[in-house]
Design a protein around this motif. Structure first.
Motif, short mmCIF file in Angstrom:
data_model
loop_
_atom_site.label_atom_id
_atom_site.label_comp_id
_atom_site.label_asym_id
_atom_site.label_seq_id
_atom_site.Cartn_x
_atom_site.Cartn_y
_atom_site.Cartn_z
N GLY A 466 0.79 -1.23 0.00
CA GLY A 466 0.00 0.00 0.00
C GLY A 466 0.81 1.28 0.00
N LEU A 467 2.14 1.18 -0.09
CA LEU A 467 2.97 2.38 -0.10
C LEU A 467 3.06 2.96 -1.51
N ASP A 468 3.36 4.25 -1.58
CA ASP A 468 3.46 4.93 -2.87
C ASP A 468 4.60 4.33 -3.69
N PRO A 469 4.40 4.04 -4.98
CA PRO A 469 5.45 3.41 -5.79
C PRO A 469 6.72 4.25 -5.87
N LEU A 470 6.59 5.55 -6.14
CA LEU A 470 7.76 6.39 -6.26
C LEU A 470 8.47 6.53 -4.92
N GLY A 471 7.70 6.69 -3.85
CA GLY A 471 8.30 6.77 -2.52
C GLY A 471 9.01 5.49 -2.14
N SER A 472 8.46 4.34 -2.52
CA SER A 472 9.08 3.05 -2.22
C SER A 472 10.42 2.91 -2.93
N HIS A 473 10.47 3.31 -4.19
CA HIS A 473 11.73 3.20 -4.94
C HIS A 473 12.77 4.17 -4.40
N LEU A 474 12.36 5.38 -4.02
CA LEU A 474 13.30 6.32 -3.42
C LEU A 474 13.80 5.82 -2.07
N PHE A 475 12.93 5.16 -1.33
CA PHE A 475 13.30 4.58 -0.03
C PHE A 475 14.45 3.59 -0.21
N ILE A 476 14.31 2.71 -1.18
CA ILE A 476 15.36 1.72 -1.46
C ILE A 476 16.65 2.41 -1.86
N LEU A 477 16.54 3.41 -2.71
CA LEU A 477 17.72 4.13 -3.18
C LEU A 477 18.47 4.79 -2.01
N TYR A 478 17.74 5.47 -1.13
CA TYR A 478 18.37 6.16 -0.01
C TYR A 478 19.12 5.17 0.89
N TRP A 479 18.48 4.06 1.23
CA TRP A 479 19.12 3.13 2.16
C TRP A 479 20.31 2.44 1.52
N GLY A 480 20.24 2.16 0.24
CA GLY A 480 21.41 1.60 -0.43
C GLY A 480 22.57 2.58 -0.46
N MET A 481 22.24 3.86 -0.61
CA MET A 481 23.25 4.91 -0.67
C MET A 481 23.94 5.14 0.67
N LEU A 482 23.20 4.97 1.78
CA LEU A 482 23.75 5.27 3.10
C LEU A 482 24.88 4.33 3.50
N SER A 483 25.01 3.20 2.82
CA SER A 483 26.13 2.30 3.13
C SER A 483 27.47 2.93 2.76
N TYR A 484 27.44 4.00 1.96
CA TYR A 484 28.68 4.68 1.58
C TYR A 484 29.34 5.37 2.77
N ILE A 485 28.58 5.65 3.83
CA ILE A 485 29.16 6.35 4.98
C ILE A 485 29.16 5.48 6.24
N THR A 486 28.76 4.21 6.12
CA THR A 486 28.58 3.37 7.30
C THR A 486 29.55 2.19 7.28
N PRO A 487 30.25 1.91 8.41
CA PRO A 487 31.13 0.74 8.47
C PRO A 487 30.33 -0.54 8.22
N PRO A 488 30.97 -1.62 7.76
CA PRO A 488 32.41 -1.76 7.61
C PRO A 488 32.99 -1.27 6.28
#
Length: 628
Positions: A466-488
């Protein structure tokens, strides 16, 4: 460079239907030619092993020639391939060429993306071979080896699938525009502009790093390349102003990471997202605008609070250019960006827009000595173009194997259905599972690769909940991107640490604390579509206000500083997270309760405000905030 120029001319010929010398290949033939050219570039530019970094061995030339030969064979037979259904039944020599192409694609993704992406491409690319031995919903009718090879190379959903189509039809033009801006001096202009805007304020160098990285990151779409360009200037400036090496590197790492999300020229993943969603790139660009602004606002609040708590000052007046003089020298860059945005949002000419914007920029630069494209700059332009597109093509062709393997077996749809079943309709559980999965995969994969993989497996489940399609895809993108600043792994943090001469681990930990607000942001817009500019204007404005307030409170809690109060203790920092959480939830009652709790926090400190200034040294910083 020669191959890069040929590939660029091929893309322009296809985009504008110029039919140069009567040459205008079919869609699949065009994609094969493009893959062959830029895969050959990748095999020549990226060494097979570390020992080959300073030389070009004979076998790289051999592999590059083989890539071109396979592409020419497949392209020449493109029409016959479609008419005769070579995906299912093909001549023996065609199957052998397809097998060689597949091996070259795997070698290209290994060189450009590393062993992690290579392993993912290999495992999922070969999935049709062993799908019949998999349990439960992972089972599928197995393919024979020759069937798998033909499906990947001659089918429409693998190496010439959506990712490669997006590169060919959209991304090349935007890469051209981004490099043209940089080569003609756009990086220097945006750095000076950010300095003119933010240099005088408290903690000015850190704010300059945030703003300049937002500008430059939107053009390059790469966190690492952004750090290696702007970071070499901003990190030393921050260190001179009193920031520790680790904190300066963390600021640059977080700022550069967000460039992938910053319109108007976002990273390659934004164009892929538009194709997967079946919407225009302009739609994705508009939806990403407010989250990107919130992303950088969160960083600005963090560095401002840190500067206030530490008593850091702005830059010296002689280091800060005047705004008017900066705009006077850099108006061609702003004009070319305006042309790009107008053609994207108003004229809807997405594939043509970056080329026209580049022409405008280069035409103006002919009359301006400092920005003129000299022979040296032209050669540098072509080298960077070939290098960047070669890297993209090699990685996305390999990721195409993942898309093909999951699509041909039908496992992608089964996985989404099972995830929905296990979550039992719980949206919070779905989001947490999605965040963890995106984050873990992002550790070993590029943002584009991580997004493509999860857009097939996870995004349908989020949308089905039931989540918005565009918001869902952006959600995935943001969390994948945050690994760039997070160990290991923390690739961006480690790169910035190298520039700053800081420790990798401490820089990564600083980046996590500095980017703590950023881990909250994806939940804001996926739960509230108004934050991706969907819904009535009043709802968008109200949601933006509550989101900004929530981000401010989290930033205050993370840095231990509250405006008009000063430094705050651990208990107050923990208490501030409660109204922040209530404001995140998109419901007016929770907003009212959150605001009431915030008011109580301020009332609890009113005694501190009424004490004489001499009796409360901590609040001298608060007075500086009020004065500013």
């Amino acid at each position: 460079m020669t191959l890069g120029l040929i590939g660029l001319l091929l893309a322009i010929n296809q985009t504008f239907a110029l039919k140069l010398f009567g040459f205008y290949p079919l869609g699949n033939a065009f994609l094969y030619y493009l893959i062959g050219i830029f895969l050959a570039v990748a095999l020549l530019c990226f060494p097979a092993r570390t020992a080959d970094a300073r030389r070009l061995p004979w076998y790289d030339w051999l592999l590059a020639i083989a890539a071109l030969g396979c592409a020419i064979y497949l392209g020449v037979n493109g029409l016959r391939m479609t008419q005769e259904g070579w995906e299912y039944f093909a001549p023996r020599e065609a199957t052998l060429v397809a097998a060689l192409t597949l091996l070259l694609v795997l070698e290209g993704v290994r060189r450009c993306g590393g062993w992690a992406i290579f392993a993912v491409a290999l495992v999922f690319g070969l999935y049709p071979l062993y799908a019949g031995q998999m349990p439960g919903f992972l089972w599928s009718n197995p393919f024979a080896l020759d069937e798998t090879i033909r499906a990947h190379v001659m089918g429409a959903e693998s190496i010439i699938g959506v990712p490669m189509q997006v590169v060919a039809n959209l991304i090349i033009g935007f890469v051209v525009f981004g490099i043209a801006l940089t080569v003609t001096g756009g990086g220097e202009f945006f750095m000076n502009f950010a300095t003119a805007l933010m240099g005088r304020s408290r903690g000015g160098p850190a704010k300059v790093a945030v703003i300049s990285s937002a500008f430059m990151g939107s053009l390059s779409g790469s966190a690492v390349s952004n750090i290696l360009t702007t970071g070499t200037i901003t990190i030393p400036a921050m260190k001179r102003s009193g920031y520790s090496a680790e904190y300066a590197a963390a600021v640059e790492a977080c700022s550069s990471t967000g460039g992938t999300l910053m319109p108007p020229v976002m990273g390659a993943v934004a164009f892929i997202m538009a194709s997967f969603l079946g919407v225009s790139y302009a739609t994705v660009m508009v939806a990403a605008l407010l989250p990107a602004i919130l992303f950088y606002l969160a960083l600005l609040l963090q560095v401002d609070n840190h500067a206030a708590r530490q008593g850091l000052k702005g830059m010296r007046p002689e280091e800060i250019p005047r705004v008017f003089d900066t705009l006077k020298s850099g108006w061609p860059y702003l004009l070319s960006l305006a042309v790009l945005i107008h053609m994207l949002l108003v004229m809807r000419l997405e594939s043509h827009a970056p080329y026209y914007a580049t022409l405008v920029l280069l035409a103006i630069s002919l009359f301006r000595r400092r920005q003129r494209l000299s022979v040296g700059k032209g050669l540098g332009f072509m080298y960077r173009l070939a290098h960047n597109i070669g890297n993209l093509v090699a990685i996305l062709a390999g990721i195409g194997l993942v898309v093909g393997g999951l699509s041909y077996t039908g496992v992608a749809g089964s996985f989404s259905r099972e995830l929905l079943l296990y979550a039992d309709g719980s949206i919070p559980l779905m989001l947490v599972a999605g965040a963890v999965t995106s984050f873990v995969l992002g550790m070993g994969m590029t943002v584009s690769a991580c997004y493509i993989f999860l857009s097939i497996l996870l995004a349908p489940a989020l949308v089905g909940a039931g989540l918005d399609p565009l918001g869902s895809h952006l959600f995935i993108l943001y969390w994948g991107m945050l690994s760039y600043i997070t160990p290991p792994v923390a690739l961006a943090a480690i790169t910035a640490a190298g520039v700053a001469g800081a420790g990798n681990t401490r820089t990564s930990l600083h980046a996590v604390r500095l980017g703590g607000v950023l881990f909250v942001l994806p939940f804001l817009f996926v739960l509230n579509p108004a934050l991706i500019l969907q819904g009535p204007l009043d709802r968008v404005l109200l949601s933006s206000l509550t989101a900004i307030t929530a981000i401010w409170l989290v930033a205050s809690a993370m840095e231990g500083y509250l405006y008009r109060v000063g430094s705050i203790g651990r208990l107050t920092r923990v208490i501030l997270l409660l109204p922040a959480g209530l404001l995140i939830y998109p419901e007016w009652r929770s907003d009212m309760v959150g605001l009431a709790l915030l008011a109580l926090c301020y009332l609890a400190h009113r005694g501190a405000w009424r004490r004489p200034a001499a009796a409360r040294p901590r609040d001298r910083l608060a007075g500086q905030v009020e004065g500013r």
